[in-house]
Design a protein around this motif. Structure first.
Motif, PDB file in Angstrom:
ATOM      1  N   ARG A 178       0.841  -1.191   0.000  1.00 33.88           N
ATOM      2  CA  ARG A 178       0.000   0.000   0.000  1.00 33.88           C
ATOM      3  C   ARG A 178       0.883   1.251   0.000  1.00 33.88           C
ATOM      4  NH1 ARG A 178      -5.744  -0.999  -0.522  1.00 33.88           N
ATOM      5  NH2 ARG A 178      -5.922  -3.257  -0.125  1.00 33.88           N
ATOM      6  N   HIS A 182      -0.819   5.263   3.508  1.00 36.16           N
ATOM      7  CA  HIS A 182      -1.868   4.321   3.936  1.00 36.16           C
ATOM      8  C   HIS A 182      -2.063   4.363   5.441  1.00 36.16           C
ATOM      9  CE1 HIS A 182      -4.380   0.762   3.954  1.00 36.16           C
ATOM     10  NE2 HIS A 182      -3.550   0.147   4.775  1.00 36.16           N
ATOM     11  N   GLN A 454      -3.668   7.961  -3.491  1.00 42.78           N
ATOM     12  CA  GLN A 454      -4.679   7.336  -2.639  1.00 42.78           C
ATOM     13  C   GLN A 454      -4.716   8.094  -1.307  1.00 42.78           C
ATOM     14  OE1 GLN A 454      -6.587   4.835  -3.889  1.00 42.78           O
ATOM     15  NE2 GLN A 454      -5.368   4.865  -5.777  1.00 42.78           N
ATOM     16  N   GLN A 455      -5.882   8.484  -0.907  1.00 43.33           N
ATOM     17  CA  GLN A 455      -6.097   9.200   0.365  1.00 43.33           C
ATOM     18  C   GLN A 455      -5.422  10.570   0.386  1.00 43.33           C
ATOM     19  OE1 GLN A 455      -4.617   6.141   3.134  1.00 43.33           O
ATOM     20  NE2 GLN A 455      -6.693   5.351   3.367  1.00 43.33           N
ATOM     21  N   TYR A 497     -10.142   0.968  -3.401  1.00 46.49           N
ATOM     22  CA  TYR A 497      -8.883   0.908  -2.658  1.00 46.49           C
ATOM     23  C   TYR A 497      -8.939  -0.141  -1.555  1.00 46.49           C
ATOM     24  CZ  TYR A 497      -4.872   2.452   0.123  1.00 46.49           C
ATOM     25  OH  TYR A 497      -3.682   2.499   0.816  1.00 46.49           O
TER      26      TYR A 497
END
Length: 525
Positions: A178, A182, A454-455, A497
């Motif tokens: 990840r 993460h 991501q995020q 995700y």
């Protein structure tokens, strides 16, 4: 040191002791330490010529690999960095289309630990490269002590090995772990960071006990290796030719790669610091086609892997074969139709794009006959866009200069079409991210961006995006500049995700030999 031996000769390189991945090593095959020309491991570093052969053996491992345990006389399909890096990264994103069965597993996300050879050998061949790098570091250190080569020359070779070791582990993280953000402290599982050459049964047994590090610890080691590589390697100006300054790693290549790593980490101040070191060392070519038309002698290529007519990933891997000659990877209507990519942009022109059948294909890799196109791993335009994004995120309005430096050369009328300051940093960051998609289309950069976002707090991605349908060339009717392509029935759905398929499984070849890693397999596999 600049009189490197022709890479086409390296099938006799005496570093073949490092051919085996750790996963496929056993006492029977690891004790066969005699290479193709029957020179011993010690002989690999006993003369300057042999040291250079060993260095080129490392580059061969990066450029060709040993896909599915191909013999030295067979093509390795370019694992990890000669071709597979581009294709696998592009197939994980949404801007290129898998037109046949070749990349279906990656494109639709149907991986498994045993049968998906693309994922299996991405892991294995990347660690083979790591092993070659580690053996080179150890062997060159001995060669320096024995007076075979000078300290300065040896340091340069060690620096190149550290560069590949860092790049390899970083790339493995992007597929098998990840992203950095993460967890708040990046304490989630990364990959095993291997720093010792494996060439004896005893070392194989030790290797079986090595666990995955955390992503945080992996990044510490990656950056340590790149900092040391920067210190040890020669500058591009110390290479003998313009071509050598591109196809052999340099101090500047380590700096440029650090800007990418720091982007993934979210350390934007460090991105700017590193990028500033390259001011005045590279310039973008006026024509966006030049880095590809003259890929061994232009002013913006920082690091590429060399391919020749006699030494390339062959018809089943080479970039020109896959992206153009065999038409296996097409440009997706998803990016082609994006209204932010102006219709008059030169990167839509015939020098960089070709229309075949019903679809558009990249023309960046032009030599479909002898497959000699370089594999462009780092260009200066990336450094500029990394710095632009980092500045925009930190509310530094000078981001605009870097962004327009990259974009303006492709515009029909920069005077009227150039960007002006955006109203807020969200708009600015999103414009820079779109520019990345356009500038690096078909260069294997898209997944790296999706992964690190991501995020994200400004421009978050949500897993693996939906894609144009798998297994056939796009329809001409689906291409329409300015008309957003809408995902429909039959297209490839997004993978959230939270889905276990977001990350690749550690191959069964590895987990069956390493019980420690078997217990740390990615969830869901």
């Amino acid at each position: 040191m600049n009189k490197f031996i022709n890479k086409s000769k390296i099938f006799i390189a005496i570093t073949s002791i490092a051919l085996l991945a750790f996963t496929s090593c056993n006492e029977e095959n690891v004790l066969n330490l005699e290479p193709y020309n029957q020179a011993s491991e010690d002989a690999a570093f006993s003369t300057r010529e042999n040291v250079i052969l060993s260095l080129n053996g490392m580059y061969q491992a990066a450029q060709i690999g040993q896909y599915n345990n191909a013999t030295p006389s067979q093509a390795g399909r370019g694992y990890p960095f000669g071709a597979a890096y581009f294709q696998q990264n592009d197939m994980r994103g949404e801007d290129m289309v898998n037109t046949a069965a070749f990349y279906a597993v990656t494109y639709i996300g149907s991986w498994d630990p045993a049968g998906a050879l693309n994922t299996v050998y991405y892991w294995i061949d990347t660690y083979r490269l790591v092993n070659r790098a580690n053996l080179l570091i150890e062997g060159v250190t001995k060669a320096i002590s024995n007076g075979v080569i000078t300290q300065a020359e040896g340091n340069d070779y060690i620096g190149q090995a550290l560069f590949f070791r860092a790049f390899s582990h970083y790339e493995l993280l992007n597929f098998f772990a990840r992203p950095y953000k993460h967890t708040a402290d990046a304490s989630h599982l990364g990959v095993p960071y291997r720093t010792v050459g494996i060439n004896t049964p005893e070392l194989i047994e030790e290797n079986k006990k090595q666990p995955r590090g955390t992503v945080a610890s992996n990044y510490v080691q990656i950056l340590e290796d790149l900092n040391n590589a920067e210190t040890f390697m020669y500058s591009k100006t110390q290479r003998s030719t313009a071509k050598a300054a591109i196809v052999y790693a340099t101090k500047e290549a380590a700096i440029a790669l650090k800007t990418r790593v720091y982007m993934s980490k979210g350390d934007y101040s460090s991105v700017i610091t590193e990028a500033n070191k390259l001011d005045g060392k590279y310039t973008l070519t006026p024509d966006p086609n030049t880095p590809f038309a003259n890929n061994y002698g232009n002013s913006e290529s920082i690091f590429s892997l060399e391919n020749s007519a006699t030494n390339n990933p062959d018809v089943n891997g080479a970039l020109a074969s896959q992206y153009l000659g065999r038409s296996l990877i097409a440009i997706s209507p998803i990016i082609w139709n994006n209204a932010g990519w102006l219709a008059t942009d030169k990167r839509r022109g015939a020098s960089l794009v070709t229309f075949k059948g019903t679809a558009y294909y990249t023309n960046k890799y032009k030599d479909t006959s002898t497959l000699t196109d370089a594999s462009p791993l780092i260009r200066y335009s990336e450094v500029l866009l990394n710095r632009a994004e980092a500045k925009a995120r930190l509310d530094n309005s000078t981001y605009l200069e870097d962004l327009n430096t990259v974009r303006n050369r492709s515009l029909a009328n920069p005077t009227t079409e150039a960007y002006t300051l955006f109203a807020n940093k969200t708009l600015a960051v999103n414009a820079i991210l779109l520019e990345r998609r356009i500038e690096f289309l078909a260069e294997g950069q898209r997944w790296n961006t999706i992964h690190r976002l991501q995020q994200d707090d400004i421009a978050p991605t949500a897993g693996i995006p939906a894609k144009y349908k798998n297994g056939a060339a796009p329809l001409a009717a689906d291409y329409s500049i300015g008309t957003t392509y809408v995902i429909k029935t039959g297209d490839v759905p997004a993978i959230p995700y939270s889905d276990y398929r977001y990350v690749w499984p550690i191959p069964l070849l590895e987990t069956s030999a390493n019980p420690t890693l078997a217990a740390q397999q990615n969830p869901g596999y």
